[in-house]
Design a protein around this motif. Structure first.
Motif, PDB file in Angstrom:
ATOM      1  N   LEU A   1      27.135  51.173  41.316  1.00 27.88           N
ATOM      2  CA  LEU A   1      25.756  51.654  41.321  1.00 27.88           C
ATOM      3  C   LEU A   1      25.629  53.131  40.951  1.00 27.88           C
ATOM      4  N   VAL A   2      26.721  53.775  40.591  1.00 31.27           N
ATOM      5  CA  VAL A   2      26.697  55.211  40.300  1.00 31.27           C
ATOM      6  C   VAL A   2      25.617  55.563  39.275  1.00 31.27           C
ATOM      7  N   ASP A   3      25.527  54.790  38.218  1.00 32.23           N
ATOM      8  CA  ASP A   3      24.531  55.094  37.182  1.00 32.23           C
ATOM      9  C   ASP A   3      24.166  53.821  36.440  1.00 32.23           C
TER      10      ASP A   3
ATOM     11  N   THR B   1      20.244  52.658  51.437  1.00 36.16           N
ATOM     12  CA  THR B   1      21.105  53.817  51.677  1.00 36.16           C
ATOM     13  C   THR B   1      22.292  53.818  50.724  1.00 36.16           C
ATOM     14  N   ILE B   2      22.939  52.661  50.577  1.00 37.41           N
ATOM     15  CA  ILE B   2      24.082  52.543  49.669  1.00 37.41           C
ATOM     16  C   ILE B   2      23.663  52.913  48.253  1.00 37.41           C
TER      17      ILE B   2
ATOM     18  N   HIS C   1      12.651  49.386  43.068  1.00 40.02           N
ATOM     19  CA  HIS C   1      13.839  50.156  42.677  1.00 40.02           C
ATOM     20  C   HIS C   1      14.864  50.103  43.814  1.00 40.02           C
ATOM     21  N   GLY C   2      15.093  51.186  44.504  1.00 41.57           N
ATOM     22  CA  GLY C   2      16.168  51.240  45.483  1.00 41.57           C
ATOM     23  C   GLY C   2      15.972  50.372  46.698  1.00 41.57           C
ATOM     24  N   ALA C   3      14.721  50.057  47.048  1.00 38.73           N
ATOM     25  CA  ALA C   3      14.457  49.275  48.260  1.00 38.73           C
ATOM     26  C   ALA C   3      14.477  47.770  48.008  1.00 38.73           C
ATOM     27  N   ALA C   4      14.764  47.352  46.776  1.00 40.00           N
ATOM     28  CA  ALA C   4      14.694  45.926  46.445  1.00 40.00           C
ATOM     29  C   ALA C   4      15.718  45.096  47.213  1.00 40.00           C
ATOM     30  N   SER C   5      16.899  45.667  47.498  1.00 37.38           N
ATOM     31  CA  SER C   5      17.924  44.887  48.196  1.00 37.38           C
ATOM     32  C   SER C   5      17.512  44.562  49.626  1.00 37.38           C
TER      33      SER C   5
END
Length: 433
Positions: free
Chosen positions: A232-234, A376-377, A270-274
């Motif tokens: 997930l770095v980029d 967070t990850i 985006h980031g909260a989808a998981s």
């Protein structure tokens, strides 16, 4: 006549390299402008390259800055940014030309981050927080309300770390990379521990685990988390990465650039989808079948979380790599079966494949982590990529990320607006508007 020479009657002429720099394009694009008749070129006697009239080039550069972004065939406006960091090609993606999934499986998150920043692999590198900076970040995060979300905590930690660093305005490459090596572990250290046996030493994945799960980790589980971070770095110019580049274009320091990315990351798309996928998997496990859970999602008019990706018509390579590791962890079995049930159920009507959010949800759900752990990850992982993009943007022309607005409102001149008498009366009486 050389590229810089001109007769007294002529204006200054530019070489191809100079014209490309002024226009902010590659040299071959300069010749594309010539072929379209937008500028003219001339090859002087004895000259090996073409020269260009400086006034014509400057005029075209001004015009390009004023014009809105190019419109694609689908009608959407797309911004193109040159980058050497990540290439997405069909069903694969690459970090600096190296297959990203292979790199992530064989190297730690910190090694992959270092590769992204410097192009040099440094085996065994560990990032360490500065105690004074980490202490400031912890105190700031501890002062937040209990219900604060993970991105709230990370954003506050980044701001506190910036305030504690008097050298934050040094934008040299060496200084920015040094900041990155301490900022990422600071973000992790500032998070409230989930276990009394939390650790602030060793690989970053181990330190992060103790902030997300109260369970004692097995080596396979730590490898899964470390690989997830590296995967997930980029991912090219995602929304949060674009925000980081805009901030860096304005020469915001790296802490501020990371804060800009965190501000965008928090959205459910985006980031909260998981987190949505995590809750869905727990629902499937509770009800014993994916069918009613998928039906409920569709009945409510929502997309089924963890499925499909606009850049991958087939399998998301990040999900494939993470699923392969999770299959070796017995405790991940039930969550994996639930995820497969979701994919199989939706496959009856649509050709959507599992994306990395679903794989991340399997990891968090099977590791005793809360639903917000995936966010967070994602945020910690992507911080390394944001720094890489900030480094690139600091090398570009300042404030280039400044598109022109397409005004569609009333054309001037318009009459001055009349004062709202009722609003004036309420203001005089001290009533709320």
């Amino acid at each position: 006549m050389t590229d810089q020479e001109a007769t007294p009657k002529e204006g200054r002429r530019l070489s191809t390299r100079e014209a490309a720099e002024l226009l902010g394009v590659k040299p071959e694009t300069v010749y594309a402008y010539v072929s379209r008749g937008q500028i003219s070129s001339r090859r002087g006697p004895g000259s090996r390259g073409s020269t260009f009239d400086a006034k014509e080039v400057e005029s075209l550069a001004r015009k390009n800055r004023r014009e809105p972004a190019a419109t694609s065939a689908s009608g959407s406006s797309e911004l193109s940014v040159r980058t050497r960091i990540t290439l997405i090609d069909k069903d694969r993606y690459y970090y600096r030309g190296v297959d990203a999934t292979e790199l992530s499986l064989k190297h730690s998150y910190e090694e992959v981050a270092e590769w992204l920043w410097t192009g040099v692999m440094r085996p065994g590198i560990h990032f360490t927080a500065l105690e004074e900076t980490a202490g400031a970040a912890r105190r700031a995060v501890d002062a937040l309300p209990e219900h604060s979300g993970p991105t709230d905590r990370l954003r506050v930690a980044a701001i506190a770390a910036a305030a504690a660093d008097p050298l934050r305005f040094d934008l040299s490459e060496e200084a920015v990379i040094g900041t990155a090596r301490t900022l990422i572990p600071t973000l992790v250290t500032a998070l409230p521990p989930a276990s009394r046996a939390h650790r602030d030493e060793g690989p970053l994945a181990r330190r992060l685990w103790s902030r997300l799960s109260g369970r004692q980790p097995q080596e396979a589980s730590l490898h899964a988390l470390d690989t997830a971070l590296a995967l997930l770095v980029d991912h090219d110019l995602a929304a949060s990465t674009l925000a980081v580049r805009v901030a860096a274009s304005a020469r915001a320091h790296p802490y501020a650039a990371v804060s800009a990315g965190l501000g965008v990351l928090e959205g459910p798309l985006h980031g909260a989808a998981s987190g949505l996928a995590h809750r869905m998997l727990l629902d499937v496990l509770d009800r014993g079948s994916a069918a009613p859970v998928v039906a409920d999602e569709l009945r409510a008019g929502r997309r089924v979380p963890g499925l499909g990706h606009r850049l991958y018509p087939g399998d998301d390579p990040r999900a494939q790599a993470l699923f392969a590791i999770l299959e070796t962890i017995p405790k991940a079995g039930p969550a994996l079966a639930a995820a497969r049930g979701v994919v199989a159920t939706t496959a009856r009507h649509t050709d959507l494949h599992a994306n990395v959010d679903l794989a991340l949800a399997v990891l968090t759900a099977s590791s005793g982590m809360p639903a917000e752990a995936g966010e967070t990850i994602f945020a910690v992982a992507r911080t390394a990529g944001w720094i890489a993009h900030a480094l690139e943007e600091y090398e570009e022309r300042p404030l280039r990320m400044r598109p022109s607005g397409q005004y569609v409102g009333l054309r001037p001149p318009q009459a001055m607006p009349r004062r709202d008498e009722s609003a004036q009366t309420r203001r005089r009486l001290g009533s709320p508007l």
